[in-house]
Design a protein around this motif. Structure first.
Motif, mmCIF file in Angstrom:
data_model
loop_
_atom_site.group_PDB
_atom_site.id
_atom_site.type_symbol
_atom_site.label_atom_id
_atom_site.label_comp_id
_atom_site.label_asym_id
_atom_site.label_seq_id
_atom_site.Cartn_x
_atom_site.Cartn_y
_atom_site.Cartn_z
ATOM 1 N N GLU A 411 0.826 -1.206 0.000
ATOM 2 C CA GLU A 411 0.000 0.000 0.000
ATOM 3 C C GLU A 411 0.861 1.258 0.000
ATOM 4 O O GLU A 411 0.598 2.226 -0.710
ATOM 5 C CB GLU A 411 -0.901 -0.007 1.238
ATOM 6 N N LEU A 412 1.941 1.234 0.791
ATOM 7 C CA LEU A 412 2.793 2.414 0.931
ATOM 8 C C LEU A 412 3.885 2.491 -0.132
ATOM 9 O O LEU A 412 4.574 3.495 -0.239
ATOM 10 C CB LEU A 412 3.437 2.420 2.323
ATOM 11 N N GLY A 413 4.059 1.412 -0.887
ATOM 12 C CA GLY A 413 5.065 1.426 -1.932
ATOM 13 C C GLY A 413 6.485 1.306 -1.422
ATOM 14 O O GLY A 413 7.415 1.896 -1.974
ATOM 15 N N ILE A 414 6.679 0.529 -0.344
ATOM 16 C CA ILE A 414 8.027 0.316 0.188
ATOM 17 C C ILE A 414 8.352 -1.180 0.128
ATOM 18 O O ILE A 414 7.473 -2.020 0.283
ATOM 19 C CB ILE A 414 8.176 0.844 1.632
ATOM 20 N N PRO A 415 9.618 -1.545 -0.094
ATOM 21 C CA PRO A 415 9.983 -2.965 -0.207
ATOM 22 C C PRO A 415 9.751 -3.705 1.105
ATOM 23 O O PRO A 415 9.905 -3.125 2.196
ATOM 24 C CB PRO A 415 11.475 -2.918 -0.552
ATOM 25 N N ALA A 416 9.406 -4.969 1.000
ATOM 26 C CA ALA A 416 9.209 -5.786 2.198
ATOM 27 C C ALA A 416 9.589 -7.226 1.916
ATOM 28 O O ALA A 416 9.314 -7.764 0.841
ATOM 29 C CB ALA A 416 7.763 -5.709 2.676
ATOM 30 N N VAL A 417 10.234 -7.845 2.911
ATOM 31 C CA VAL A 417 10.538 -9.274 2.890
ATOM 32 C C VAL A 417 10.011 -9.848 4.195
ATOM 33 O O VAL A 417 10.358 -9.365 5.279
ATOM 34 C CB VAL A 417 12.054 -9.536 2.758
ATOM 35 N N VAL A 418 9.155 -10.848 4.116
ATOM 36 C CA VAL A 418 8.589 -11.459 5.315
ATOM 37 C C VAL A 418 9.116 -12.881 5.467
ATOM 38 O O VAL A 418 9.749 -13.416 4.565
ATOM 39 C CB VAL A 418 7.044 -11.475 5.257
ATOM 40 N N ARG A 419 8.848 -13.436 6.629
ATOM 41 C CA ARG A 419 9.259 -14.802 6.958
ATOM 42 C C ARG A 419 10.775 -14.985 6.859
ATOM 43 O O ARG A 419 11.275 -15.949 6.282
ATOM 44 C CB ARG A 419 8.529 -15.808 6.084
ATOM 45 N N VAL A 420 11.527 -14.034 7.425
ATOM 46 C CA VAL A 420 12.984 -14.137 7.515
ATOM 47 C C VAL A 420 13.299 -14.695 8.897
ATOM 48 O O VAL A 420 13.183 -13.974 9.905
ATOM 49 C CB VAL A 420 13.665 -12.768 7.308
ATOM 50 N N GLY A 421 13.644 -15.952 8.961
ATOM 51 C CA GLY A 421 13.816 -16.629 10.241
ATOM 52 C C GLY A 421 14.833 -15.964 11.156
ATOM 53 O O GLY A 421 15.943 -15.648 10.737
ATOM 54 N N HIS A 422 14.428 -15.723 12.417
ATOM 55 C CA HIS A 422 15.300 -15.169 13.461
ATOM 56 C C HIS A 422 15.889 -13.804 13.087
ATOM 57 O O HIS A 422 16.992 -13.451 13.538
ATOM 58 C CB HIS A 422 16.440 -16.148 13.785
ATOM 59 N N ALA A 423 15.164 -13.046 12.274
ATOM 60 C CA ALA A 423 15.705 -11.757 11.801
ATOM 61 C C ALA A 423 16.028 -10.818 12.960
ATOM 62 O O ALA A 423 17.046 -10.124 12.946
ATOM 63 C CB ALA A 423 14.707 -11.099 10.852
ATOM 64 N N THR A 424 15.169 -10.776 13.988
ATOM 65 C CA THR A 424 15.398 -9.833 15.093
ATOM 66 C C THR A 424 16.591 -10.243 15.956
ATOM 67 O O THR A 424 17.107 -9.424 16.724
ATOM 68 C CB THR A 424 14.143 -9.711 15.978
ATOM 69 N N LYS A 425 17.018 -11.496 15.865
ATOM 70 C CA LYS A 425 18.188 -11.951 16.632
ATOM 71 C C LYS A 425 19.472 -11.801 15.813
ATOM 72 O O LYS A 425 20.541 -11.528 16.355
ATOM 73 C CB LYS A 425 18.004 -13.414 17.052
ATOM 74 N N ILE A 426 19.355 -11.980 14.493
ATOM 75 C CA ILE A 426 20.548 -11.912 13.632
ATOM 76 C C ILE A 426 20.934 -10.463 13.338
ATOM 77 O O ILE A 426 22.110 -10.105 13.345
ATOM 78 C CB ILE A 426 20.285 -12.667 12.316
ATOM 79 N N ILE A 427 19.922 -9.628 13.085
ATOM 80 C CA ILE A 427 20.162 -8.236 12.677
ATOM 81 C C ILE A 427 20.188 -7.337 13.911
ATOM 82 O O ILE A 427 19.395 -7.517 14.850
ATOM 83 C CB ILE A 427 19.064 -7.777 11.695
ATOM 84 N N GLN A 428 21.049 -6.365 13.912
ATOM 85 C CA GLN A 428 21.163 -5.434 15.027
ATOM 86 C C GLN A 428 20.786 -4.032 14.575
ATOM 87 O O GLN A 428 21.017 -3.646 13.425
ATOM 88 C CB GLN A 428 22.588 -5.425 15.579
ATOM 89 N N THR A 429 20.195 -3.274 15.471
ATOM 90 C CA THR A 429 19.861 -1.877 15.188
ATOM 91 C C THR A 429 21.124 -1.107 14.803
ATOM 92 O O THR A 429 22.160 -1.238 15.454
ATOM 93 C CB THR A 429 19.193 -1.218 16.410
#
Length: 787
Positions: A411-429
């Motif tokens: 709706e907003l026209g921004i890229p998205a990837v879903v179902r990325v396993g453990h993304a919040t643990k692998i990726i850091q702010t």
């Protein structure tokens, strides 16, 4: 002539002149592997050609020796220089002795069509990025002198286009250090094509019908096989979404494919054409079963030659030999060493590089993140919409193609990837990411790599809100005079007033779904609508709703706008402080028209807002009731509609969403009760028919909108509506995710299809192809009957 190298004779000392692609292919060809034959026009030929350029411009005259140090931040200058260089190369005349030698060699390949593949060697880049995949593209031409000369010059000229110059400059590579060879091979039609990606833990085979261009162009979702690398056993196979294929423009060959040829690939390139696959072909795996094991055996043999990590592209020839050929082989030396790849599901198109902002708790609405970050979260709730307005992209651990994250991103026209396993643990702010919403890939970048991609993203788009729609709008506007007429209405799904301007220029017949929930989130200030009513702020909320709806009515008048009244499940609004909400985490909740019976106050406000829009002179807004379970619920709502005096405007229509399975049995009763039309919501209809929560990513394989049960229900709804004399639309994700069903929808008699803005162009063309095919079949039947 020692400036041409036949593929089966290239030696190690020839590598610099033939290029890496040709060298690796030659290496395995000489060891007995089935490789499409060919020859290389060496880098020396390009240098000799550049020396012949006769120009008074210093930039062109000094080209073979210039390092072309440009100000890459000055995009206007970069484009002008690139355009001038490419024009000079394309219009120059090849020396007669060079052209004659190349043409004579090409004729030895005994093929009507040729493909020119760039094959080059570059010095080590200063930032360590050695992957130039996609930087230079292949050219296809007929095997005649004029076409060969043009294709060769076009291939060479790509070394000087803007994104190439940008890469050379950033990587610290001087143009004269690049050895660009051109691999020339015959191009013949294929039964199937694809790739095999191998590593020590798993092999992945991709396959599509016809030439492999359908995969690289992103026109199909290929079949996928997952193979155990030791035993060669098939762990899993997934049927892709393949409605069309590519072939060379050979009338006899196209006819032999027993398909209906479509229009040429582009208006100025008639060498390749697309053709439609019939329904049976679409339901079958592209690679015939008897060739799957030979392909796996080829990979097993290559492991012994070049190790456990490699990629090769393959094609199954259409000729009587039905040979499996290798067309390209690459090894880890050509990979991006400082990119860390995470795989997920492509949910919203686009490609963007930005800083990650990780949210670990999805149970409560987080504080507003910084602008232009990529949000990484377990899942995303609808009330997060305000947080996404300034986001660069979205990554979630859960969800599918119909999850809230996917819908909001599109709706907003921004890229998205879903179902990325453990993304919040692998990726850091704070980490730099590149997300590719077309391929479902997330790259964790080093700082230097991130800066490089950021500078080079001009060719791929920024992912900024509205960019997708602006580019789409420009594309369609420029081609609109040439778009075929269609009889099926094409509508658009919307919720954000900020996107109206971009969408107005698209070839749509109105708004098929105005999502009130997402629209209202812009005006509710974090409070549940019940709270506004309970605290006595009905007047303010009414005025805000009226103004929001008015913007859509005004922009699209006289085209219809179907406003779907509010349909929230309680657990989707956890951040809203409302004591009337249920505390249960039900998949369904007290949603749809049932909630209006329980507490009609907010629904009455919506009706008053619609009435105010009517009184302002807009008769193009209609009401779409969500999640209707029973005729009694509908009759209650109709009574409220009449009390609001909406039906006094003759044009007003009251529709229902056909998403609860009971509508399959009750539709004639609904029509008697006053339903003027239905819109099929395939997202909810699928999950209720199959018993699958569409928000649960691990159940994605069971959530199949093409399941025979779902398609049978859709067919029944369309046919029942047709018998009852009411229109039937469809606004779920099914036609977008699986465009091959569009032809079925048209055959069954669907009156309109409503999709998100980014899918308008391809849906329009899919409808046109379907209608053209149906008309052609009808004409043939009539002709046969008359004879």
């Amino acid at each position: 002539m020692d400036k041409l190298y036949w593929l089966d004779q290239i030696k190690l000392q020839d590598r610099a002149k033939a290029g890496d692609k040709a060298y690796y292919l030659s290496r395995i060809m000489q060891r007995g592997y089935p490789v499409v034959p060919g020859f290389v026009v060496s880098a020396e030929v390009l240098r000799e050609f550049l020396e012949t350029l006769n120009s008074s411009e210093a930039l062109v005259a000094d080209l073979p020796h210039s390092s072309l140090h440009l100000d890459v931040n000055n995009w206007r200058q970069l484009q002008q220089v690139a355009g001038r260089l490419r024009q000079e190369i394309s219009t120059a005349v090849l020396p007669a002795h060079l052209l004659s030698t190349i043409v004579n060699a090409a004729k030895e390949l005994e093929s009507a069509y040729l493909i020119f593949r760039p094959s080059f060697v570059v010095p080590t880049a200063r930032h360590g990025i050695g992957n130039t995949s996609g930087l230079l593209e292949s050219e296809v031409c007929r095997c005649d002198e004029q076409a060969i000369a043009l294709a060769l010059k076009r291939t060479w000229s790509q070394m000087f286009r803007a994104k190439s110059l940008l890469y050379w400059q950033w990587a610290g590579i001087k143009v004269q250090q690049i050895n660009l060879g051109v691999l020339v091979q015959p191009l013949k039609n294929a039964i199937a094509s694809g790739s095999l990606n191998a590593n020590s833990s798993e092999w992945e085979i991709l396959a599509t019908s016809g030439l492999g261009l359908a995969i690289t162009q992103g026109d199909v979702l290929p079949d996928v096989y997952y193979i155990h690398p030791v035993t060669g056993a098939i762990r899993e196979r997934q049927l892709g979404n393949k409605m069309l294929a590519y072939c060379v423009n050979d009338t006899a060959a196209v006819a032999s494919l027993q398909t209906v040829p479509a229009s040429p690939l582009t208006s100025d390139d008639s060498n390749l054409v697309t053709y439609l696959l019939d329904e049976d072909q679409q339901k079958q795996y592209a690679l015939p079963e008897e060739y799957l094991q030979p392909l796996i055996q080829l990979a097993n043999q290559l492991v012994k030659e070049i190790g456990t990590h490699f990629t090769f592209e393959w094609t199954l020839s259409c000729d009587p030999t039905r040979t499996l050929y290798l067309t390209q082989v690459s090894t880890p030396q050509a990979t991006i060493s400082n990119f860390h790849l995470l795989k997920g599901l492509a949910a919203a198109p686009g490609r963007v590089t930005a800083t990650a902002h990780v949210i670990t708790n999805s149970q409560q609405k987080p504080e507003p993140p910084p602008k232009r970050v990529i949000l990484v979260a377990p899942t995303i709730a609808p009330d997060w919409l305000p947080l996404l307005q300034n986001a660069a992209g979205i990554i979630t651990e859960q969800g599918g193609l119909t999850s809230h994250a996917a819908i909001l991103a599109r709706e907003l026209g921004i890229p998205a990837v879903v179902r990325v396993g453990h993304a919040t643990k692998i990726i850091q702010t704070g980490e730099r990411l590149l997300i590719d919403g077309d391929k479902g890939e997330v790259y964790r970048l080093t700082r230097e790599a991130g800066e490089a991609v950021e500078r080079g993203k001009g060719d791929k788009g920024t992912g900024k809100q509205g960019d997708v729609f602006t580019n789409l709008s420009d594309s369609i506007s420029s081609s609109s005079p040439h778009l075929p007429m269609i009889g099926t209405q094409l509508l658009v799904n919307l919720s954000q007033p900020s996107l109206i301007e971009q969408v107005q220029s698209l070839p749509v017949d109105g708004v098929g779904l105005l999502r009130s929930e997402l629209m209202a989130l812009n005006i509710l200030e974090g409070q549940h609508p019940n709270t506004w009513v309970r605290e006595g702020h009905q007047t303010q909320l009414l005025e805000r709703l009226r103004e929001q709806i008015m913007q859509f009515a005004r922009a699209f008048a006289p085209k219809p706008v179907f406003y779907r009244s509010l349909d929230w499940r309680s657990h989707e609004l956890l951040s809203f402080n409302d004591s009337l909400q249920s505390s249960t985490q039900s998949m369904l909740g007290e949603r749809g028209t049932f909630s209006y019976l329980q507490n009609p106050a907010v629904f009455e406000l919506e009706l008053a807002a619609l009435a105010a829009v009517q009184k302002a002179g807009y008769s193009n807004v209609h009401l779409l009731l969500p999640f209707v379970r029973t005729v009694e619920e509908f009759s209650f709502c109709r009574q409220k509609v009449e009390q609001a005096e909406l039906t006094q405007v003759p044009q007003f229509q009251l529709w229902i969403m056909a998403e609860v399975p009971s509508v399959l049995f009750l539709l004639p009763e609904y029509v008697k009760a006053g339903v003027a039309g239905i819109s099929i919501g395939t997202n909810d209809l699928t999950q209720l028919l199959l018993g699958v929560d569409r928000e649960q990513g691990q159940l994605a394989k069971a959530f199949n909108e093409r399941h025979p049960v779902v398609m049978g229900a859709v067919a029944q709804l369309i046919q029942t509506a047709k018998s009852a004399g009411i229109p039937c639309s469809i606004c779920g994700q099914a036609p977008v995710l699986y465009p091959e069903i569009i032809e079925q929808l048209v055959r069954w008699g669907i009156t309109s299809i409503s999709v998100e803005p980014e899918a308008v162009e391809r849906t329009y063309l899919a409808i046109a192809r379907a209608e053209q095919r149906i008309l052609l079949e009808a004409a043939r039947r009539q002709l046969n009957q008359s004879t």
